[in-house]
Scaffold this active site. Structure first.
Site, PDB file in Angstrom:
ATOM      1  N   VAL A   6       0.833  -1.210   0.000  1.00 55.38           N
ATOM      2  CA  VAL A   6       0.000   0.000   0.000  1.00 55.38           C
ATOM      3  C   VAL A   6       0.865   1.256   0.000  1.00 55.38           C
ATOM      4  O   VAL A   6       0.626   2.201  -0.759  1.00 55.38           O
ATOM      5  CB  VAL A   6      -0.962   0.015   1.202  1.00 55.38           C
ATOM      6  CG1 VAL A   6      -1.700   1.342   1.296  1.00 55.38           C
ATOM      7  CG2 VAL A   6      -1.954  -1.131   1.102  1.00 55.38           C
TER       8      VAL A   6
ATOM      9  N   THR B  74      -5.407  -0.487   7.063  1.00 56.38           N
ATOM     10  CA  THR B  74      -6.722  -1.000   7.443  1.00 56.38           C
ATOM     11  C   THR B  74      -6.734  -1.263   8.940  1.00 56.38           C
ATOM     12  O   THR B  74      -5.953  -2.076   9.446  1.00 56.38           O
ATOM     13  CB  THR B  74      -7.038  -2.294   6.677  1.00 56.38           C
ATOM     14  OG1 THR B  74      -6.998  -2.032   5.265  1.00 56.38           O
ATOM     15  CG2 THR B  74      -8.411  -2.820   7.055  1.00 56.38           C
TER      16      THR B  74
ATOM     17  N   GLU C 128      -4.744  -5.939  -5.943  1.00 60.94           N
ATOM     18  CA  GLU C 128      -3.435  -6.429  -6.369  1.00 60.94           C
ATOM     19  C   GLU C 128      -3.526  -6.865  -7.821  1.00 60.94           C
ATOM     20  O   GLU C 128      -4.459  -7.537  -8.234  1.00 60.94           O
ATOM     21  CB  GLU C 128      -2.973  -7.578  -5.475  1.00 60.94           C
ATOM     22  CG  GLU C 128      -2.688  -7.115  -4.054  1.00 60.94           C
ATOM     23  CD  GLU C 128      -1.990  -8.174  -3.221  1.00 60.94           C
ATOM     24  OE1 GLU C 128      -1.013  -8.769  -3.718  1.00 60.94           O
ATOM     25  OE2 GLU C 128      -2.425  -8.408  -2.088  1.00 60.94           O
TER      26      GLU C 128
ATOM     27  N   LYS D  18     -14.248   0.513   4.840  1.00 63.31           N
ATOM     28  CA  LYS D  18     -13.193  -0.365   4.344  1.00 63.31           C
ATOM     29  C   LYS D  18     -13.472  -1.820   4.711  1.00 63.31           C
ATOM     30  O   LYS D  18     -13.451  -2.718   3.844  1.00 63.31           O
ATOM     31  CB  LYS D  18     -11.843   0.082   4.916  1.00 63.31           C
ATOM     32  CG  LYS D  18     -10.686  -0.892   4.701  1.00 63.31           C
ATOM     33  CD  LYS D  18     -10.387  -1.117   3.231  1.00 63.31           C
ATOM     34  CE  LYS D  18      -9.176  -2.029   3.067  1.00 63.31           C
ATOM     35  NZ  LYS D  18      -8.859  -2.272   1.649  1.00 63.31           N
TER      36      LYS D  18
ATOM     37  N   LEU E  91     -18.476 -12.633  -9.075  1.00 67.31           N
ATOM     38  CA  LEU E  91     -19.411 -13.757  -9.161  1.00 67.31           C
ATOM     39  C   LEU E  91     -18.742 -15.001  -9.728  1.00 67.31           C
ATOM     40  O   LEU E  91     -19.415 -15.954 -10.091  1.00 67.31           O
ATOM     41  CB  LEU E  91     -20.617 -13.382 -10.034  1.00 67.31           C
ATOM     42  CG  LEU E  91     -21.556 -12.300  -9.505  1.00 67.31           C
ATOM     43  CD1 LEU E  91     -22.738 -12.130 -10.451  1.00 67.31           C
ATOM     44  CD2 LEU E  91     -22.041 -12.619  -8.095  1.00 67.31           C
TER      45      LEU E  91
ATOM     46  N   GLY F  81     -14.575 -20.501  -7.764  1.00 70.98           N
ATOM     47  CA  GLY F  81     -13.193 -20.946  -7.879  1.00 70.98           C
ATOM     48  C   GLY F  81     -12.783 -21.771  -6.676  1.00 70.98           C
ATOM     49  O   GLY F  81     -13.607 -22.431  -6.041  1.00 70.98           O
TER      50      GLY F  81
ATOM     51  N   CYS G 257      -5.936  -9.117   2.223  1.00 70.96           N
ATOM     52  CA  CYS G 257      -7.063  -8.331   2.733  1.00 70.96           C
ATOM     53  C   CYS G 257      -8.246  -9.167   3.204  1.00 70.96           C
ATOM     54  O   CYS G 257      -8.620  -9.109   4.373  1.00 70.96           O
ATOM     55  CB  CYS G 257      -7.523  -7.345   1.660  1.00 70.96           C
ATOM     56  SG  CYS G 257      -6.308  -6.059   1.275  1.00 70.96           S
TER      57      CYS G 257
END
Length: 428
Positions: A11, A123, A153, A202, A248, A251, A258
């Site tokens: 970041v 965060t 990322e 966040k 959507l 996987g 995060c």
């Protein structure tokens, strides 16, 4: 404006480079001298498309510099705190680095007081910005703002330069004015609110995105049982303007820096306030079990993995990054090793990092080398090097033409016609 960025990780470095590209005079501060030496040479410690080229450009322009000494940033008007807030043993956010940075700013400010704004970009749990403001309340002319990051990322620099929104949490009008001046010229919607609201925006954003992923993964399990196609289902869902197409894709689960830590931190925050977030608890449960469910799809083709060669293609948690934090590949490799499989893995960027955790895995230089003699090939990360393959050659190389597509990224119709036995996530 003159800006200091404390912390040159993912970041911090992206923030520093983007601010310098927008014309501000920026200095990046980090305690790790070896990292600073490389950054001064234009060498990025992280893999992020376009970042190293941009880093070299702003270094040459003289709008970005680096130092290990905070006092060299004493003339800065704005101090961004971009240090890590990793998951502690109990799941809460570990704020030791943040408070260490705040203490250093306080000491520097007392030595050379002037009007400054401390911006918490890390965060952090709701209420942290207010606590930082309380800690710095004895410092005249020093105010605190919350300005969370929303970087993806693989496209972080783009997101920093063209953000989806800019959230500014600040109490004083003067602080808000400084933040508006900082982002002057950046075309993005503004949300100007309290520090606490900014912090929860966040956490809530990441938790909701994680929820969408886990919902689709859970639905994919049902789709596999019913013989339906989750890709078509997701497409039909996404055409509803109330839903939209993003996040959507079914996987093998989410990973990265995060979603895993932010969801558990939000759950801990809720528990501390006597609130149960049952949906979010299930989100994490589904994500933790998704790699296990995925590997179960291998059972009909390779009933006993002991001694069998299994190719694992892609190790980073997503393409275009070297980040393996909480990557689904780690759970897959662990399970395959426990089953006694001979694992051959390929990733164009992240292999060296994974090798430190799984030294017994054989790491190849190409995807084609990984599938040589394999009894099954598993796609875990949809790098183009792992997706765009010569299927005729792959078929000839494999001992058994079995493909498990963990990202629904391989051309199912083409590989089936080529003779492969193909299974996707929620599709066959």
């Amino acid at each position: 404006m003159k800006v200091a960025v404390i912390g040159t990780g993912y970041v911090g470095l992206t923030t520093a480079v983007s601010l310098a590209m927008n014309g501000h005079q920026v200095i990046g501060i980090d305690l790790v001298e070896a990292k600073i030496v490389k950054l001064r040479q234009g060498i990025s410690p992280i893999y992020e498309p376009g970042l190293e080229e941009a880093l070299k450009q702003v270094l040459e322009n003289g709008t970005l510099a680096f130092s290990t000494k905070l006092q060299e940033a004493a003339d800065a008007d704005v101090f961004f705190v971009c240090v890590g807030t990793p998951e502690a043993a109990d799941g809460t956010a570990d704020l030791r680095y943040l408070y260490s940075a705040v203490a250093a700013i306080e000491q520097m400010h007392q030595a050379s007081p002037k009007r400054r704004v401390v911006v918490v970009k890390s965060t952090v749990p709701v209420g942290t910005g207010d606590k930082v403001a309380e800690l710095l309340s004895g410092c005249g002319e020093l105010s605190v703002a919350s300005n969370p990051e929303f970087l993806r990322e693989g496209s972080a620099l783009y997101d920093a330069l063209a953000p989806s929104r800019i959230v500014i949490g600040a109490g004083e009008p003067e602080t808000r004015e400084v933040m508006e001046e900082l982002y002057k010229g950046v075309d993005a919607p503004r949300v100007v609110t309290t520090r606490a609201n900014a912090e929860l925006i966040k956490y809530a954003s990441n938790a909701f995105l994680a929820t969408r992923i886990s919902f689709m993964n859970e639905l994919a399990r049902l789709s596999a049982a019913l013989g339906t196609d989750i890709v078509t289902i997701a497409h039909g869902m996404g055409l509803d303007s109330r839903i939209g197409p993003e996040f959507l894709r079914a996987g093998v689960g989410y990973g990265g820096s995060c979603f895993p830590k932010d969801t558990i931190a939000l759950l801990q925050l809720a528990a501390q306030n006597g609130i149960s977030l049952g949906i979010l608890e299930q989100v994490r449960k589904v994500n933790a079990t998704q790699p296990v469910w995925f590997l179960q799809q291998l059972q009909p083709f390779v009933p006993d993995c002991r001694g069998k060669r299994i190719a694992v293609l892609g190790l980073a948690f997503k393409p275009d990054t070297d980040d393996i934090r909480e990557a689904p590949s780690l759970a897959v490799l662990q399970a395959l090793e426990e089953k006694g499989a001979a694992v051959f893995a390929y990733d164009p960027i992240a292999a060296d990092a994974v090798r430190q955790k799984f030294p017994n895995v054989t790491y190849t230089k190409t995807a084609e080398e990984a599938v040589q003699g394999a009894h099954a090939a598993l796609l875990i990360t949809e790098w183009k090097e792992c997706v765009q393959l010569d299927w005729e050659q792959v078929y000839q190389k494999m001992a058994q033409p079995v493909l498990l597509d963990g990202r629904n990224a391989w051309p199912a119709k083409i590989v089936k016609e080529a003779g492969f036995r193909y299974v996707g996530v929620g599709k066959s």
